[in-house]
Design a protein around this motif. Structure first.
Motif, PDB file in Angstrom:
ATOM      1  N   UNK A 104       0.838  -1.204   0.000  1.00 44.56           N
ATOM      2  CA  UNK A 104       0.000   0.000   0.000  1.00 44.56           C
ATOM      3  C   UNK A 104       0.872   1.253   0.000  1.00 44.56           C
ATOM      4  N   UNK A 105       1.959   1.232   0.758  1.00 46.33           N
ATOM      5  CA  UNK A 105       2.872   2.372   0.809  1.00 46.33           C
ATOM      6  C   UNK A 105       3.456   2.652  -0.573  1.00 46.33           C
ATOM      7  N   UNK A 106       3.910   1.594  -1.239  1.00 47.95           N
ATOM      8  CA  UNK A 106       4.460   1.756  -2.592  1.00 47.95           C
ATOM      9  C   UNK A 106       3.416   2.354  -3.528  1.00 47.95           C
ATOM     10  N   UNK A 107       2.193   1.833  -3.448  1.00 40.89           N
ATOM     11  CA  UNK A 107       1.129   2.344  -4.303  1.00 40.89           C
ATOM     12  C   UNK A 107       0.826   3.798  -4.032  1.00 40.89           C
ATOM     13  N   UNK A 108       0.873   4.177  -2.766  1.00 43.60           N
ATOM     14  CA  UNK A 108       0.589   5.561  -2.388  1.00 43.60           C
ATOM     15  C   UNK A 108       1.665   6.509  -2.906  1.00 43.60           C
ATOM     16  N   UNK A 109       2.917   6.079  -2.837  1.00 39.13           N
ATOM     17  CA  UNK A 109       4.019   6.890  -3.368  1.00 39.13           C
ATOM     18  C   UNK A 109       3.781   7.186  -4.844  1.00 39.13           C
ATOM     19  N   UNK A 110       3.362   6.161  -5.575  1.00 35.67           N
ATOM     20  CA  UNK A 110       3.103   6.326  -7.012  1.00 35.67           C
ATOM     21  C   UNK A 110       1.914   7.254  -7.244  1.00 35.67           C
ATOM     22  N   UNK A 111       0.814   7.016  -6.538  1.00 35.16           N
ATOM     23  CA  UNK A 111      -0.410   7.806  -6.733  1.00 35.16           C
ATOM     24  C   UNK A 111      -0.190   9.283  -6.439  1.00 35.16           C
ATOM     25  N   UNK A 112       0.634   9.568  -5.440  1.00 40.30           N
ATOM     26  CA  UNK A 112       0.851  10.953  -5.027  1.00 40.30           C
ATOM     27  C   UNK A 112       1.733  11.729  -6.010  1.00 40.30           C
ATOM     28  N   UNK A 113       2.280  11.052  -7.004  1.00 43.03           N
ATOM     29  CA  UNK A 113       3.099  11.728  -8.013  1.00 43.03           C
ATOM     30  C   UNK A 113       2.283  12.752  -8.781  1.00 43.03           C
ATOM     31  N   UNK A 114       1.051  12.377  -9.138  1.00 44.63           N
ATOM     32  CA  UNK A 114       0.157  13.325  -9.798  1.00 44.63           C
ATOM     33  C   UNK A 114       0.124  13.245 -11.305  1.00 44.63           C
ATOM     34  N   UNK A 115       1.175  12.681 -11.940  1.00 47.12           N
ATOM     35  CA  UNK A 115       1.183  12.542 -13.395  1.00 47.12           C
ATOM     36  C   UNK A 115       0.360  11.311 -13.764  1.00 47.12           C
ATOM     37  N   UNK A 116      -0.778  11.523 -14.401  1.00 48.92           N
ATOM     38  CA  UNK A 116      -1.731  10.444 -14.634  1.00 48.92           C
ATOM     39  C   UNK A 116      -1.121   9.310 -15.449  1.00 48.92           C
ATOM     40  N   UNK A 117      -0.382   9.639 -16.502  1.00 46.75           N
ATOM     41  CA  UNK A 117       0.210   8.609 -17.348  1.00 46.75           C
ATOM     42  C   UNK A 117       1.280   7.828 -16.593  1.00 46.75           C
ATOM     43  N   UNK A 118       2.135   8.528 -15.864  1.00 48.28           N
ATOM     44  CA  UNK A 118       3.177   7.874 -15.086  1.00 48.28           C
ATOM     45  C   UNK A 118       2.571   6.978 -14.012  1.00 48.28           C
ATOM     46  N   UNK A 119       1.517   7.457 -13.382  1.00 47.96           N
ATOM     47  CA  UNK A 119       0.842   6.679 -12.343  1.00 47.96           C
ATOM     48  C   UNK A 119       0.268   5.396 -12.935  1.00 47.96           C
ATOM     49  N   UNK A 120      -0.388   5.495 -14.090  1.00 50.93           N
ATOM     50  CA  UNK A 120      -0.995   4.314 -14.711  1.00 50.93           C
ATOM     51  C   UNK A 120       0.067   3.272 -15.069  1.00 50.93           C
ATOM     52  N   UNK A 121       1.189   3.712 -15.650  1.00 55.42           N
ATOM     53  CA  UNK A 121       2.260   2.789 -16.018  1.00 55.42           C
ATOM     54  C   UNK A 121       2.880   2.151 -14.777  1.00 55.42           C
ATOM     55  N   UNK A 122       3.145   2.975 -13.771  1.00 58.34           N
ATOM     56  CA  UNK A 122       3.779   2.474 -12.554  1.00 58.34           C
ATOM     57  C   UNK A 122       2.869   1.508 -11.812  1.00 58.34           C
ATOM     58  N   UNK A 123       1.571   1.798 -11.781  1.00 61.27           N
ATOM     59  CA  UNK A 123       0.634   0.921 -11.084  1.00 61.27           C
ATOM     60  C   UNK A 123       0.566  -0.442 -11.749  1.00 61.27           C
ATOM     61  N   UNK A 124       0.622  -0.449 -13.077  1.00 61.20           N
ATOM     62  CA  UNK A 124       0.575  -1.720 -13.798  1.00 61.20           C
ATOM     63  C   UNK A 124       1.804  -2.565 -13.473  1.00 61.20           C
ATOM     64  N   UNK A 125       2.966  -1.959 -13.512  1.00 60.12           N
ATOM     65  CA  UNK A 125       4.195  -2.677 -13.186  1.00 60.12           C
ATOM     66  C   UNK A 125       4.211  -3.073 -11.712  1.00 60.12           C
ATOM     67  N   UNK A 126       3.748  -2.177 -10.862  1.00 52.08           N
ATOM     68  CA  UNK A 126       3.719  -2.442  -9.426  1.00 52.08           C
ATOM     69  C   UNK A 126       2.821  -3.623  -9.090  1.00 52.08           C
ATOM     70  N   UNK A 127       1.729  -3.789  -9.848  1.00 51.49           N
ATOM     71  CA  UNK A 127       0.834  -4.916  -9.584  1.00 51.49           C
ATOM     72  C   UNK A 127       1.558  -6.242  -9.809  1.00 51.49           C
ATOM     73  N   UNK A 128       2.388  -6.310 -10.846  1.00 53.06           N
ATOM     74  CA  UNK A 128       3.164  -7.519 -11.104  1.00 53.06           C
ATOM     75  C   UNK A 128       4.112  -7.784  -9.928  1.00 53.06           C
ATOM     76  N   UNK A 129       4.751  -6.737  -9.432  1.00 52.18           N
ATOM     77  CA  UNK A 129       5.683  -6.881  -8.314  1.00 52.18           C
ATOM     78  C   UNK A 129       4.958  -7.304  -7.041  1.00 52.18           C
TER      79      UNK A 129
END
Length: 251
Positions: free
Chosen positions: A154-179
């Protein structure tokens, strides 16, 4: 091909056109999570189509995980907006087909997430810091290894979400889900081992250091810390998991 030569243009089927219209309503937020689509009678009348055509359109949306079709007394099509885990699963198929390994995913994650962290350090607000402190508190107070891992993910996901860049967040969340799937598999395999406990403790410490760097708006320091943290996690999982194949995580 020169002008005047025959060119066949595929005309979309009625079901595809109806699915496209409903899909647009979902992704644009006109239909939201949990909404029930109108009845078959209403939809067939609205679009001027037959029931078999409508059912084909709904099957298309169901295959895309944009609706959930219920049967029985509570029958109907329930709206489910696009989710990162669905994209991650399809990405897993593509990565496996192309011969990608879990190490490849972590290399990409290290690059993407370190940029997210750098951007967050440069633009963080007190609200961002408060949310991360609360997430860290849930980590440190977790009673079981499963709760600890869920809190750290959850912490990792929150770090990504708080970035604010929608495209970067979407890409990071997809990769993060695999991890996240990989770390869950590792816990299932090892249980409460000494190695697992050490990994959880070290992760907690890294998250605490990250918050301190974000407080100081140290973008370079935060980025370097996070990239190192992601790569260390990759090396740990290489020792624990039997397979480095991405698709094996989704069995």
């Amino acid at each position: 091909m020169s002008l005047g030569e025959s060119e066949r243009v595929r005309v979309p089927k009625a079901a595809e056109l109806v699915a496209m219209r409903l899909r647009k309503s979902i992704v644009e937020g006109e239909l939201t999570d949990g909404d029930l689509l109108p009845t078959e009678a209403m939809l067939t009348e609205r679009y001027g189509i037959s029931r078999p055509t409508l059912r084909e359109a709904l099957r298309i949306l169901e295959s895309e995980a944009l609706i959930e079709v219920r049967r029985g007394s509570r029958a109907g099509a329930v709206v489910r907006p696009p989710k990162g885990e669905v994209a991650a699963r399809y990405a897993g198929f593509l990565l496996e087909y192309r011969g990608a390994t879990l190490s490849d995913v972590f290399t990409a994650a290290a690059s993407i997430e370190s940029q997210c962290v750098s951007a967050l350090a440069a633009n963080r607000t007190e609200e961002d810091l408060a949310a991360l402190r609360e997430a860290l508190a849930r980590e440190t107070s977790a009673g079981s290894m499963e709760e600890s891992l869920a809190a750290q993910n959850e912490f990792h996901g929150l770090v990504i979400q708080r970035t604010g860049n929608i495209t970067m967040v979407a890409l990071a969340e997809m990769v993060r889900h695999v991890i996240d799937r990989a770390t869950t598999k590792a816990l299932e395999r090892e249980g409460r081992s000494e190695r697992q406990s050490e990994a959880r403790h070290k992760s907690d410490q890294t998250h605490r250091k990250l918050i301190a760097l974000l407080e100081a708006s140290d973008a370079d320091g935060a980025s370097e810390l996070w990239e190192r943290h992601v790569r260390e996690t990759s090396r740990y999982l290489e020792k624990v998991l039997d397979s480095q194949a991405v698709l094996d995580l989704f069995d």
